[in-house]
Motif scaffolding. Structure first.
Motif, short mmCIF file in Angstrom:
data_model
loop_
_atom_site.label_atom_id
_atom_site.label_comp_id
_atom_site.label_asym_id
_atom_site.label_seq_id
_atom_site.Cartn_x
_atom_site.Cartn_y
_atom_site.Cartn_z
N ASP A 1 48.42 42.88 35.15
CA ASP A 1 47.29 42.65 34.24
C ASP A 1 47.75 41.84 33.03
O ASP A 1 47.09 40.88 32.62
N ARG A 2 48.90 42.23 32.50
CA ARG A 2 49.41 41.53 31.33
C ARG A 2 49.68 40.06 31.67
O ARG A 2 49.36 39.16 30.89
N TYR A 3 50.25 39.88 32.84
CA TYR A 3 50.54 38.51 33.30
C TYR A 3 49.25 37.71 33.40
O TYR A 3 49.16 36.57 32.94
N GLU B 1 40.77 39.52 38.48
CA GLU B 1 40.06 38.25 38.34
C GLU B 1 40.95 37.09 38.77
O GLU B 1 40.51 36.17 39.46
N LEU B 2 42.21 37.17 38.37
CA LEU B 2 43.15 36.11 38.75
C LEU B 2 43.25 36.02 40.27
O LEU B 2 43.22 34.92 40.86
N VAL B 3 43.36 37.16 40.92
CA VAL B 3 43.43 37.18 42.38
C VAL B 3 42.18 36.56 42.98
O VAL B 3 42.24 35.77 43.93
N HIS C 1 43.13 34.92 31.93
CA HIS C 1 42.15 35.60 32.77
C HIS C 1 41.92 37.01 32.24
O HIS C 1 42.72 37.52 31.45
N ALA C 2 40.84 37.59 32.68
CA ALA C 2 40.48 38.91 32.16
C ALA C 2 41.49 39.97 32.63
O ALA C 2 42.01 40.75 31.84
N ASP C 3 41.78 39.99 33.91
CA ASP C 3 42.79 40.91 34.43
C ASP C 3 43.31 40.38 35.76
O ASP C 3 42.89 39.30 36.21
#
Lengths: 109, 364
Positions: free
Chosen positions: B103-105, B116-118, B111-113
């Motif tokens: 999440d931090r990454y 979302e990135l995935v 990105h939000a978390d």
């Protein structure tokens, strides 16, 4: 399917309804159910249902001393419990009306 | 008084038995059920008449536990489910940490978390999946066609065109599959994901290791070749007195000659790059074999190897000053070792160990 299996699905509504009249403690609630004709319900079923309804927030408990033995844990309906009872009751009315209709329909031949 | 204590023991025994039969319930539920059961049973027992046992009223502890379990709405867990839950609970701290990190990454990338990135990366993965699948197909086809592996045939135009077509096609299939799978159930999506991971792993295995092992993109290894030498590099034959015996032919259980050592370095040691299977060479050996039926007269060190009978011991011309050195340890004069030969020819041998008649590459 025997009656006890049928009653298992109704335990919530039965116990809630009985407690809606008056708060009660475990073994005494079983007595009320017996008097209402639910002879096949065992103590474990009632106790398990009480704990489950309590976990779900439908019941609250308080302890009262008894003159004849240990303290007794009384169960009382909470507001969500009352709401749950109403929902269950509506569902039961609906199902039972349909069941009656289905069963009363004249059989062919 | 004794009656009360016996009641207490009775309740305790009953409780213990019930708890035993609830052993597989999730900890929280079992604790909740058990935490209050003693008080409840005490209540029940208080209303019992003397001489009536708890069992008489409540039935066996096992039946009581079964009933409790049924009303507590927790079906008995199967062994597999219990194992999974145990693993999940064990891995929980790790998965939590991984989630925090990811999440931090993701947040640091704007990105939000991580979820979302995935989500954003998913179409990219579909394209990559299609490309990998296409490459694998091209790779496997070319490998079967040319009996090589470790390289992709990008040097010919037709293969290049075929590769481009395959990439377009497989990317299209993969994108379509990805779009479709969005509406699938969890189980099917899980299988799709597992298949994707398997594809990547297989591609890594297929593409990466030839490079990692320094096979190089342009080298090729024959997918099948006949290994005419065993892994034994030398055999020393002695008689009962401990005297070394020369001039021995060795055969295996099928009557085939035992091929020992590195044939290339042997021949070259004697004959400086002469092809051992050249015609004139073969004829010369025919003659020597004719002479050697029964008792090979070439019992000298450095006797002619017969390609059909295997090697005459000693296998190669062993250096006289260092007889313990195996023939395969001689430096090879091979300029262009074939992959099969290079595996068995130590190229790091010291030139000082070279016998005078064995010319190394630098000795010429």
């Amino acid at each position: 399917m025997d009656r006890s299996q049928l009653l298992k699905g109704l335990l919530d509504i039965i116990v809630l309804r009985v407690l809606d009249d008056e708060d009660g403690y475990g073994y005494e609630i079983l007595g009320r159910l017996r008097r209402a004709g639910f002879d096949e319900l065992g103590d474990a079923s009632v106790y398990g249902t009480l704990r489950r309804l309590y976990r779900a927030g439908h019941l609250s408990t308080y302890v009262l001393p008894s003159e004849s033995g240990p303290h007794r844990k009384y169960y009382a309906l909470t507001e969500p419990g009352r709401k749950h009872l109403r929902h269950m009751r509506d569902a039961w009315e609906d199902v039972s009306a349909k069941m009656r209709h289905l069963l009363d329909a004249p059989t062919k031949g | 008084m004794t009656d009360a204590t016996s009641r207490t023991t009775e309740i305790a025994g009953y409780l213990a038995a019930v708890e035993r039969h609830l052993g597989d319930l999730p900890e929280a539920i079992r604790q909740d059920l058990m935490s209050d059961l003693d008080a409840h049973l005490a209540e029940v027992a208080a209303d019992l008449d003397d001489g009536v046992a708890l069992r008489d009223l409540l039935g066996s502890p096992e039946a009581y536990a079964r009933e409790l379990r049924e009303t507590a709405e927790v079906p008995r867990e199967r062994a597999a489910a219990r194992l999974r839950r145990g693993l999940r609970e064990t891995a929980a701290p790790l998965t939590r940490r991984v989630k925090t990190w990811s999440d931090r990454y993701a947040v640091s990338t704007g990105h939000a978390d991580a979820a979302e990135l995935v989500e954003r990366l998913r179409p990219g993965w579909w394209v990559a999946r299609g490309v990998i699948a296409a490459m694998l197909v091209v790779y496997i086809l070319s490998a079967t066609q040319y009996n090589t592996y470790g390289s992709l045939p990008f040097d010919s135009l037709s293969w290049l065109l075929f590769t481009a077509a395959a990439v377009l096609f497989f990317v299209w299939v993969s994108l379509r599959l990805g779009r479709r799978s969005q509406t699938w159930g969890r189980r099917r999506r899980w299988w799709t994901g597992a298949a994707g991971i398997a594809l990547v792993v297989y591609a890594l295995y297929g593409f990466a290791w030839p490079y990692a092992l320094n096979y190089g993109g342009n080298d090729f290894v024959e997918t099948s070749y006949y290994d005419e030498t065993s892994h034994i590099t030398d055999i020393q034959v002695f008689d009962e007195n401990g005297e070394p015996i020369d001039g021995v032919y060795l055969f295996d259980q099928n009557g085939d000659p035992l091929m020992l050592g590195d044939s290339w370095s042997c021949f070259e040691a004697e004959d400086q790059y002469e092809d051992p299977y050249a015609q004139d060479r073969f004829e010369a050996e025919q003659e020597s074999r004719a002479a050697a039926t029964g008792f090979p007269e070439t019992g000298l060190p450095g006797a002619e190897p017969d390609p059909e009978l295997g090697y005459l011991y000693p296998i190669c011309d062993t250096p006289a000053e260092d007889p313990t050195e195996g023939p395969s340890e001689e430096p090879t004069a091979t300029e262009d070792p074939t992959p099969s030969a290079s595996e068995e020819t130590p190229t790091d041998a010291e030139p000082t160990e070279a016998p005078t008649e064995t010319a190394g590459p630098d000795g010429e």
